[in-house]
Design a protein around this motif. Structure first.
Motif, PDB file in Angstrom:
ATOM      1  N   GLY A 273      22.870  18.187 -57.755  1.00  0.00           N
ATOM      2  CA  GLY A 273      23.547  17.042 -58.353  1.00  0.00           C
ATOM      3  C   GLY A 273      23.009  16.767 -59.741  1.00  0.00           C
ATOM      4  O   GLY A 273      22.002  17.341 -60.161  1.00  0.00           O
ATOM      5  N   PRO A 274      23.657  15.906 -60.496  1.00  0.00           N
ATOM      6  CA  PRO A 274      23.167  15.568 -61.839  1.00  0.00           C
ATOM      7  C   PRO A 274      21.833  14.840 -61.745  1.00  0.00           C
ATOM      8  O   PRO A 274      21.615  14.050 -60.815  1.00  0.00           O
ATOM      9  CB  PRO A 274      24.262  14.654 -62.403  1.00  0.00           C
ATOM     10  CG  PRO A 274      24.926  14.075 -61.193  1.00  0.00           C
ATOM     11  CD  PRO A 274      24.875  15.127 -60.139  1.00  0.00           C
TER      12      PRO A 274
ATOM     13  N   ASN B 263      26.492  24.499 -59.924  1.00  0.00           N
ATOM     14  CA  ASN B 263      25.608  25.652 -59.753  1.00  0.00           C
ATOM     15  C   ASN B 263      25.245  26.282 -61.103  1.00  0.00           C
ATOM     16  O   ASN B 263      24.772  27.412 -61.166  1.00  0.00           O
ATOM     17  CB  ASN B 263      26.241  26.699 -58.836  1.00  0.00           C
ATOM     18  CG  ASN B 263      27.521  27.284 -59.420  1.00  0.00           C
ATOM     19  OD1 ASN B 263      27.956  26.917 -60.528  1.00  0.00           O
ATOM     20  ND2 ASN B 263      28.143  28.197 -58.684  1.00  0.00           N
ATOM     21  N   GLY B 264      25.495  25.548 -62.165  1.00  0.00           N
ATOM     22  CA  GLY B 264      25.212  26.055 -63.501  1.00  0.00           C
ATOM     23  C   GLY B 264      26.420  26.656 -64.185  1.00  0.00           C
ATOM     24  O   GLY B 264      26.485  26.721 -65.414  1.00  0.00           O
TER      25      GLY B 264
END
Length: 299
Positions: free
Chosen positions: A263-264, A206-207
């Protein structure tokens, strides 16, 4: 076997009557012209040219060789040149391999731009979830998610895809998803490439925080485009690219699940044969693909 380039040198000397003039026309040193003629004579076991301080003349074998090979070599060179012109003019067929999901999401705009650039090229698209072998399957270009491992190919990154969790509103209606912990009992539709043996293995962030999501999926499919269709039916949550899910979200068929978690990003690469990356019909397609992926990234 006689080198064809030596024959080309011989023909220029025979027609110009001069080593230096032949060298100028061929764009090579006069010493190389002389060496090529000597090697050709050695290959054939005969003298082709008589050299004096004033002129170069043909022997009888030299005259015979000029007559027998001159038109053939010219025809061969014209054929090669017309083939190269054919490629530079961007005609013929371009064969592209990619996934169903990429074809549905990005390919229409890429092909539109490409059609404006290369209207005389016929495009043949093969959609598959498997990594194709460009050589054995006679493909010109492959587009793949994730860095390729094909060492004998040229590949470059052209963009990246952002991903998240999505499900049908009907599936989310009776459930509350406020944190990754709420996903424990959820039903998942997994893309096979995301599987780690029998487990769906996802990394979410979420950062600020990061968590690993490992679940045994309810369903496994070969392409994210299929996962999206199944998710729309209300069968569970799918991990999809935002681009793939965008139209279904706009129509109210899907909605983000935990939109603050993603996701990445997955990098998108193109692969081409090392010898064809600069061929016009290939180069223009790659240019169109880069433009579309750059535009999507800005949006």
């Amino acid at each position: 076997m006689t080198d064809l380039n030596k024959l080309r040198v011989f023909l220029e000397v025979a027609r110009t009557g001069s080593f230096s003039k032949a060298a100028d026309r061929l764009g090579i040193p006069a010493s190389r012209v002389s060496r090529n003629i000597s090697e050709l004579e050695a290959d054939l076991g005969t003298i082709l040219l008589l050299r004096t301080t004033r002129r170069v003349s043909l022997t009888e074998p030299g005259s015979q060789l000029l007559e027998m090979t001159g038109k053939s070599v010219e025809a061969l060179d014209q054929g090669i040149n017309s083939f190269l012109t054919f490629d530079r003019a961007a005609r013929g067929t371009l064969r592209v391999a990619t996934s169903v999901s990429f074809a549905m999401t990005f390919l229409p705009e890429i092909l539109f731009r490409y059609g404006e650039r290369c209207p005389d090229v016929r495009v043949d698209v093969a959609t598959t979830h498997q990594n194709v072998n460009l050589i054995s399957e006679t493909m010109d270009i492959a587009i793949r998610m994730g860095e390729p491992v094909d060492s004998n190919m040229t590949y470059r990154k052209i963009g990246q895809i952002e991903q998240g969790l999505f499900a049908a509103p009907a599936y989310c209606k009776s459930r509350e998803f406020s944190s990754p912990d709420d996903l424990y009992n959820a039903r998942f539709i997994a893309h096979r490439a995301r599987m780690n043996r029998e487990v769906l293995d996802l990394s979410l962030s979420n950062g600020r925080d990061r968590t690993s999501l490992k679940r045994v999926p309810t369903m496994i499919v070969d392409d994210p485009a299929i996962a999206e269709r199944v998710a729309i039916s209300g069968a569970g949550i799918a991990f999809l690219s935002h681009d793939l899910a965008a139209e279904s979200i706009r129509r109210g068929l899907l909605q983000p699940v935990l939109p603050q978690w993603s996701g990445p990003p997955v990098s998108v690469y193109y692969l081409v044969h090392r010898g064809t990356a600069k061929v016009t019909k290939v180069e223009e397609f790659l240019k169109s693909a880069r433009e579309v992926m750059s535009k999507r990234a800005v949006e």
